[in-house]
Each structure stands twice: as structure tokens, then as C-alpha cells.
Design a protein around this motif. Structure first.
Motif, PDB file in Angstrom:
ATOM      1  N   GLU A   1      -6.623  18.580  -5.725  1.00 25.49           N
ATOM      2  CA  GLU A   1      -7.570  17.644  -5.761  1.00 25.49           C
ATOM      3  C   GLU A   1      -6.748  16.679  -5.018  1.00 25.49           C
ATOM      4  O   GLU A   1      -5.736  16.371  -4.974  1.00 25.49           O
ATOM      5  N   ILE A   2      -8.028  16.264  -4.263  1.00 28.03           N
ATOM      6  CA  ILE A   2      -6.919  15.251  -3.093  1.00 28.03           C
ATOM      7  C   ILE A   2      -8.202  13.622  -3.590  1.00 28.03           C
ATOM      8  O   ILE A   2      -8.543  13.559  -3.878  1.00 28.03           O
ATOM      9  N   GLU A   3      -7.025  12.374  -3.892  1.00 31.94           N
ATOM     10  CA  GLU A   3      -7.839  11.045  -4.508  1.00 31.94           C
ATOM     11  C   GLU A   3      -8.400  10.526  -2.589  1.00 31.94           C
ATOM     12  O   GLU A   3      -6.991  10.170  -2.141  1.00 31.94           O
ATOM     13  N   THR A   4      -9.418  10.144  -2.704  1.00 34.74           N
ATOM     14  CA  THR A   4      -9.680   9.427  -1.634  1.00 34.74           C
ATOM     15  C   THR A   4      -9.376   8.113  -1.741  1.00 34.74           C
ATOM     16  O   THR A   4      -8.746   7.327  -2.675  1.00 34.74           O
ATOM     17  N   ASP A   5     -10.001   7.220  -0.724  1.00 34.70           N
ATOM     18  CA  ASP A   5      -9.867   5.393  -1.233  1.00 34.70           C
ATOM     19  C   ASP A   5     -11.019   5.403  -2.648  1.00 34.70           C
ATOM     20  O   ASP A   5     -10.193   4.183  -3.206  1.00 34.70           O
ATOM     21  N   LYS A   6     -11.635   6.658  -2.475  1.00 34.84           N
ATOM     22  CA  LYS A   6     -13.117   5.935  -3.754  1.00 34.84           C
ATOM     23  C   LYS A   6     -12.941   7.200  -4.592  1.00 34.84           C
ATOM     24  O   LYS A   6     -14.249   6.645  -5.761  1.00 34.84           O
ATOM     25  N   ALA A   7     -12.532   7.912  -4.487  1.00 35.66           N
ATOM     26  CA  ALA A   7     -12.837   9.476  -4.965  1.00 35.66           C
ATOM     27  C   ALA A   7     -12.033  10.258  -5.324  1.00 35.66           C
ATOM     28  O   ALA A   7     -11.013  10.483  -4.261  1.00 35.66           O
ATOM     29  N   THR A   8     -11.567  11.253  -6.264  1.00 31.17           N
ATOM     30  CA  THR A   8     -11.185  12.586  -6.420  1.00 31.17           C
ATOM     31  C   THR A   8     -11.731  13.697  -5.865  1.00 31.17           C
ATOM     32  O   THR A   8     -13.030  13.583  -6.607  1.00 31.17           O
ATOM     33  N   MET A   9     -11.108  14.153  -4.786  1.00 29.79           N
ATOM     34  CA  MET A   9     -12.368  15.658  -4.535  1.00 29.79           C
ATOM     35  C   MET A   9     -11.682  16.640  -4.090  1.00 29.79           C
ATOM     36  O   MET A   9     -10.656  16.590  -4.486  1.00 29.79           O
TER      37      MET A   9
ATOM     38  N   ARG B   1      -8.797  -0.928  -3.476  1.00 30.80           N
ATOM     39  CA  ARG B   1      -8.946  -2.313  -3.312  1.00 30.80           C
ATOM     40  C   ARG B   1      -8.245  -2.196  -1.859  1.00 30.80           C
ATOM     41  O   ARG B   1      -8.319  -3.715  -1.167  1.00 30.80           O
ATOM     42  N   LYS B   2      -7.607  -1.607  -1.407  1.00 31.56           N
ATOM     43  CA  LYS B   2      -7.057  -1.133   0.098  1.00 31.56           C
ATOM     44  C   LYS B   2      -7.715  -1.075   0.881  1.00 31.56           C
ATOM     45  O   LYS B   2      -7.593  -2.095   1.602  1.00 31.56           O
ATOM     46  N   THR B   3      -8.817  -0.553   0.430  1.00 28.77           N
ATOM     47  CA  THR B   3     -10.436  -0.122   1.401  1.00 28.77           C
ATOM     48  C   THR B   3     -10.871  -1.569   1.168  1.00 28.77           C
ATOM     49  O   THR B   3     -10.564  -1.354   2.578  1.00 28.77           O
ATOM     50  N   VAL B   4     -11.211  -1.899   0.170  1.00 28.26           N
ATOM     51  CA  VAL B   4     -11.788  -3.154  -0.008  1.00 28.26           C
ATOM     52  C   VAL B   4     -11.499  -4.490   1.098  1.00 28.26           C
ATOM     53  O   VAL B   4     -12.198  -5.091   1.947  1.00 28.26           O
TER      54      VAL B   4
ATOM     55  N   ILE C   1     -17.135  -1.689 -10.438  1.00 26.95           N
ATOM     56  CA  ILE C   1     -16.485  -1.100 -11.100  1.00 26.95           C
ATOM     57  C   ILE C   1     -15.243  -1.430 -11.683  1.00 26.95           C
ATOM     58  O   ILE C   1     -14.637  -2.132 -10.324  1.00 26.95           O
ATOM     59  N   GLU C   2     -14.551  -0.746 -12.172  1.00 30.92           N
ATOM     60  CA  GLU C   2     -13.112  -1.110 -12.490  1.00 30.92           C
ATOM     61  C   GLU C   2     -12.325  -1.712 -11.174  1.00 30.92           C
ATOM     62  O   GLU C   2     -12.612  -0.091 -10.660  1.00 30.92           O
ATOM     63  N   GLY C   3     -11.908  -1.968 -10.741  1.00 30.48           N
ATOM     64  CA  GLY C   3     -11.198  -2.161  -9.718  1.00 30.48           C
ATOM     65  C   GLY C   3     -11.426  -2.429  -8.062  1.00 30.48           C
ATOM     66  O   GLY C   3     -10.817  -2.234  -7.094  1.00 30.48           O
TER      67      GLY C   3
ATOM     68  N   ARG D   1     -19.461   4.868 -11.061  1.00 30.74           N
ATOM     69  CA  ARG D   1     -17.974   4.004 -12.133  1.00 30.74           C
ATOM     70  C   ARG D   1     -17.344   5.219 -12.774  1.00 30.74           C
ATOM     71  O   ARG D   1     -16.529   4.987 -13.141  1.00 30.74           O
ATOM     72  N   ASP D   2     -18.059   6.809 -12.694  1.00 27.79           N
ATOM     73  CA  ASP D   2     -17.046   7.634 -13.186  1.00 27.79           C
ATOM     74  C   ASP D   2     -16.242   8.214 -11.497  1.00 27.79           C
ATOM     75  O   ASP D   2     -15.319   8.616 -12.111  1.00 27.79           O
ATOM     76  N   ARG D   3     -16.144   7.076 -10.679  1.00 28.14           N
ATOM     77  CA  ARG D   3     -15.691   7.737  -9.235  1.00 28.14           C
ATOM     78  C   ARG D   3     -16.400   9.072  -9.068  1.00 28.14           C
ATOM     79  O   ARG D   3     -15.217   9.868  -8.573  1.00 28.14           O
ATOM     80  N   LYS D   4     -16.981   9.056  -9.025  1.00 30.02           N
ATOM     81  CA  LYS D   4     -17.562  11.341  -8.986  1.00 30.02           C
ATOM     82  C   LYS D   4     -19.156  11.227  -8.416  1.00 30.02           C
ATOM     83  O   LYS D   4     -19.591  12.311  -7.689  1.00 30.02           O
ATOM     84  N   LEU D   5     -18.875   9.624  -6.912  1.00 29.47           N
ATOM     85  CA  LEU D   5     -20.100  10.635  -5.471  1.00 29.47           C
ATOM     86  C   LEU D   5     -18.935  10.754  -5.079  1.00 29.47           C
ATOM     87  O   LEU D   5     -17.896  10.516  -4.954  1.00 29.47           O
ATOM     88  N   ALA D   6     -19.705  11.844  -4.068  1.00 25.72           N
ATOM     89  CA  ALA D   6     -19.007  12.388  -2.447  1.00 25.72           C
ATOM     90  C   ALA D   6     -19.433  11.538  -1.766  1.00 25.72           C
ATOM     91  O   ALA D   6     -20.487  10.392  -2.190  1.00 25.72           O
ATOM     92  N   PRO D   7     -18.506  11.613  -0.521  1.00 24.45           N
ATOM     93  CA  PRO D   7     -18.992  10.396   1.116  1.00 24.45           C
ATOM     94  C   PRO D   7     -20.242   9.669   0.738  1.00 24.45           C
ATOM     95  O   PRO D   7     -20.702   8.820   1.384  1.00 24.45           O
ATOM     96  N   HIS D   8     -21.067  11.027   1.043  1.00 25.99           N
ATOM     97  CA  HIS D   8     -22.209  11.231   2.043  1.00 25.99           C
ATOM     98  C   HIS D   8     -22.928   9.757   0.706  1.00 25.99           C
ATOM     99  O   HIS D   8     -24.136   9.715   1.662  1.00 25.99           O
ATOM    100  N   GLU D   9     -23.171  10.134  -0.421  1.00 31.98           N
ATOM    101  CA  GLU D   9     -23.562   9.363  -0.733  1.00 31.98           C
ATOM    102  C   GLU D   9     -23.360   7.797  -1.435  1.00 31.98           C
ATOM    103  O   GLU D   9     -24.096   6.743  -1.203  1.00 31.98           O
ATOM    104  N   TYR D  10     -22.523   7.815  -0.628  1.00 31.68           N
ATOM    105  CA  TYR D  10     -21.982   6.329  -0.441  1.00 31.68           C
ATOM    106  C   TYR D  10     -21.582   5.317   0.254  1.00 31.68           C
ATOM    107  O   TYR D  10     -21.395   4.588   0.844  1.00 31.68           O
ATOM    108  N   GLN D  11     -21.799   6.665   1.930  1.00 31.84           N
ATOM    109  CA  GLN D  11     -22.113   5.826   3.365  1.00 31.84           C
ATOM    110  C   GLN D  11     -23.475   5.764   3.869  1.00 31.84           C
ATOM    111  O   GLN D  11     -23.888   6.644   3.759  1.00 31.84           O
ATOM    112  N   GLY D  12     -23.235   4.904   5.096  1.00 32.83           N
ATOM    113  CA  GLY D  12     -24.555   5.018   5.751  1.00 32.83           C
ATOM    114  C   GLY D  12     -25.113   4.169   5.281  1.00 32.83           C
ATOM    115  O   GLY D  12     -24.804   2.890   4.702  1.00 32.83           O
TER     116      GLY D  12
END
Length: 446
Positions: free
Chosen positions: A38-46, A228-231, A317-319, A349-360
């Protein structure tokens, strides 16, 4: 031959991540598609999947390690029959020719996730292969070699999706005899820049300078997480590189609020309750169709004009925040948009989005009206061409059509526009279309 498993790029903008948890241990046998970590990216754990079969020979990065660079080795995979001594051979053997062995140290912004990594197929994309020179070694699994031989494939013409371009089973199964994928041509670098380099940005005060300024004062250092670094990085980039201009307008909401009340009363039995934000999403999506030149993004040395209305909506979301994208929003009913938005916001809010759901998307909405903010200016999220900042609906005195003073519910909005993509008159037409849809809500159902 032992193979290094590399830290994948699970989103196009990922440069490093946290190896949150190993799902395998040394000595475990894995097959293509098995979950490794399991790897944490800037916005989600995948979840990170294997693309090859073998035995986990050595774990190089302990779980919980932060700041692991993309394409850096995190483990070693042994082929069937290899012993542990092969692990050392990987780190001591000379590197092969760059055309077949080298991996980029950092992903470019154009990197697309490769099939086989992550829940939705996100991994570091390998460079398009060049045909090896005579005598160069081709890296492929034994099974891939057998399949290639049976199919009469030239492995030198096959693009490998495994670690460091290694050819795996799926690559040869999908390849056609004699088919080679040409390398994408590299765009010329802008004048004054070297290819692969970004223009230098003015730097602010260093952390040491700021800390020294507050010597003797009580404070607490707050560690920055990946989000926060990414934002911080993206918004700094946006304000420094995007020529923003702002268009402001007041919108009367009384007709919309009355219409919304009627619809919600009729939809109550179905458990549907439409929000003002749902109407704003629909109005914006239709406006992008009515003013198609505004449905565009900046792509470095060109613009991309989109056909569908893919609308991003900021969710706090928080942070930090997410901007989940409602694709084809112009084609969806208000109730469908409402249900989809609730689902995306909940998972954000649960940080369960996949990248394709918040990019574009080409356009975004940021609504702070629910927090009592009358008006504000939003920062454009690259590569979007614009973003709509929405304030609260407030009862205000206005001059009616007959000249008498009356009261109306007024919502103040500000459209932040990238002047490289949208000029002033075009932006004004786009904002006018949004306002017209909101002030005549029944027209959105026509």
C-alpha cells in the motif's frame, strides 16, 4: 535474473510517496496482479500490484518510509530457481544500455499511469522502446520469451511494462508479430530553456530565515504531509505562471430557490434533495456547451478544446482539498449529479478517491457560500482555463423593473480566468451563460 521492483508513479504528478505497508514478505511467491504494498501518494492510499511472477528476494524499503522517490528500488524479485545470491548481483551488476535499462529519476508531468499497477492501473510509464542494437541484451521473463517464440515475435520490437522496461507475459500476449510502437517525438524546448528543465522560479524566504525571525517566541513546527506539500507547490506554480484575471457578477437566486423547493418536494419520496451547488454544476456544464471556446485547457505550447463538460468541484477535507471531476455533467440530470457529487465528496473526505476521479476537467467550482463568505477570488487549478468562486446567497435591496426598491436573494460569483486560454470578452460570455442558466432554472431541464 533478479529484478528490481521500483517505486511506481501512481498518478501523473507523483514524484515521491510513502511506502505505508508491505502486503508480502521476503520469500513469498507472487504472480502478476498480486498485491505487493500500500502506497500513500499526495492525496490517497493506493494498492500496488505485481506485474511479473517470481519470489520476493529482498525488501529494500521498510514500510512506513516517507519520501521514497518514484523509480527508486523498493524490493528485489527473484525468478523461479534463483537463490538469494542473485539479490546482490542486481546492485553490483553494471547498468545496461539506456535504451533498454535506464529509468527516469523523476516522472514528467506528461507521465500516464501504465496498466498493471494500482487499483485503477496507475504506474510509472516506461519510455517508448527503441529497437536494441545488435548485441544488446533484451530483458524479458522466461515465460514472455516462450510466448514470443511461439508467436514469432521479435522481442526487440515489444514495449516492456515491467520494472525498468522488462518484457512480461501481458506485453507479448497483446503484441502483434512485427508490430513496434514508435517512440513519441520530443517537443522542442521553449527558447532559452534546456529540454527537460523547468523555468526557474523566484524563491521565498528559507525555513531557517523564518525560524530565526521568530527566535524567542513560542511556536510549534507543523510537519507537512504529502497533500499539503502538493497543494503548496501547485498553487505557487499557478499564481506564478498563470496570468489570472477576474470577472465578477451578481446573480439573483429567487427563481432558482423557488424551483428547487418545488423539485425537492416532489423528489422527497425518492430520498433526493437537490442543493444550490447541484444547480451551479449543471448551469456551468451547460454554459461550457453554449460557449465552447471557454471549454479549454492550457497545454504548454498549445490549447486543448474539450467536447464534453467535465466539471471539477472543490471539496474541503482535513489538511487540504480534492477537486473530484463530474464527467459529462451536461448530459446528466440534476438528481444524478447530486448523487454522484455526494458520493465523490464522501470518498474524498475518506481519501478513497482514485487519481482518475480527481484529475482532468477544464473548469472548476469552489463554493464557500455555505461558510458564510460573500465573495472571494479562487486560484486556477492547472491546467484548467477557469474557476468559479461562489459566495453566499444574501437578501439585498435592489431596484425592481418598475423602479421600486425591493428585496432579492443575491449570490456574488467571481470567475478567475487564465488569459492564455480565455480572453476578456469570451470570459464575459461564459459567465453570462452561467448566470442566465441560474436565473432561469427551468431552461436547464429543456
Amino acid at each position: 535474473m533478479a529484478t528490481e521492483i521500483l517505486m511506481p508513479a501512481l498518478s501523473p504528478t507523483m514524484e515521491e510517496g510513502t511506502l505505508a505497508k508491505w502486503l508480502v514478505k521476503e520469500g513469498d511467491t507472487v504472480s502478476s496482479g498480486d498485491l505487493l504494498a500500500e502506497i500513500e501518494t499526495d492525496k490517497a492510499t493506493m494498492e500496488f500490484e505485481a506485474v511479473d511472477e517470481g519470489v520476493v528476494g529482498k525488501i529494500l524499503v521498510a514500510e512506513g518510509t516517507e519520501g521514497v522517490k518514484v523509480n527508486s528500488p523498493i524490493a528485489v524479485l527473484l525468478e523461479e530457481g534463483e537463490d538469494a545470491s542473485a539479490v546482490d548481483d542486481v546492485s553490483t551488476s553494471p547498468k545496461a544500455d539506456a535504451s533498454s535499462q535506464a529509468a527516469p529519476s523523476e516522472p514528467s508531468e506528461a507521465t500516464e499511469p501504465a496498466k498493471g499497477y494500482g487499483r485503477d492501473g496507475g504506474a510509472a510509464a516506461s519510455p517508448a522502446p527503441s529497437k536494441p542494437k545488435s548485441g544488446d541484451r533484451i530483458f524479458a521473463t522466461p515465460l514472455a520469451r516462450r510466448i514470443a517464440k511461439d508467436k514469432g515475435l521479435d522481442l526487440g520490437a515489444v514495449k516492456g511494462s515491467g520494472p525498468r522496461g522488462r518484457i512480461v507475459k501481458a506485453d507479448v500476449e497483446n503484441a502483434q508479430p512485427g508490430a513496434a510502437k514508435p517512440a513519441a517525438p520530443q517537443a522542442d524546448a521553449p527558447k532559452g530553456e534546456t529540454a527537460g528543465q523547468k523555468p526557474s522560479m523566484p524563491a521565498g524566504m528559507s525555513s531557517d530565515q523564518v525560524i530565526k525571525m521568530f527566535e524567542g517566541r513560542e511556536f510549534e513546527e507543523v510537519k507537512l504531509d504529502g497533500m499539503r506539500k502538493t497543494v503548496a507547490a501547485r498553487l505557487t506554480e499557478a499564481k506564478q505562471t498563470i496570468p489570472h484575471f477576474y470577472l465578477r457578477r451578481d446573480i439573483q437566486l429567487d427563481a432558482l430557490l423557488k424551483f428547487r423547493g418545488q423539485l425537492n418536494k416532489q423528489l422527497e419520496a425518492k430520498g433526493v434533495k437537490l442543493s444550490v451547488n447541484d444547480f451551479i454544476i449543471k448551469a456551468s456544464a451547460l454554459a461550457l456547451q453554449e460557449v465552447p471556446d471557454a471549454n479549454a485547457v492550457w497545454a504548454g505550447d498549445r490549447m486543448l478544446r474539450l467536447k464534453p463538460s467535465d466539471v471539477a468541484v472543490a471539496v474541503a477535507i482535513e489538511g487540504g482539498l480534492f477537486t473530484p471531476v463530474l464527467k459529462d455533467a451536461h448530459l446528466k440530470s440534476l438528481s444524478a449529479l447530486s448523487a454522484e457529487m455526494k458520493d465523490l465528496a464522501s470518498r474524498a473526505r475518506d481519501r478513497k478517491l482514485a487519481p482518475h476521479e480527481y484529475q482532468g476537467g477544464s473548469f472548476a467550482i469552489s463554493n464557500l457560500g455555505m461558510f458564510g463568505i460573500d465573495n472571494f477570488d479562487a486560484v486556477i487549478n492547472p491546467p484548467h482555463g477557469s474557476i468559479l468562486a461562489v459566495g453566499a446567497g444574501v437578501k439585498k435591496p435592489i431596484i425592481g423593473k418598475d423602479g421600486e426598491i425591493t428585496a432579492a436573494t443575491i449570490m456574488s460569483v467571481t470567475l478567475s480566468v487564465d488569459h492564455r486560454v480565455i480572453d476578456g470578452a469570451l470570459g464575459a460570455d461564459f459567465l453570462k451563460a452561467i448566470a442566465s442558466n441560474l436565473e432561469n432554472p427551468m431552461m436547464m431541464l429543456a
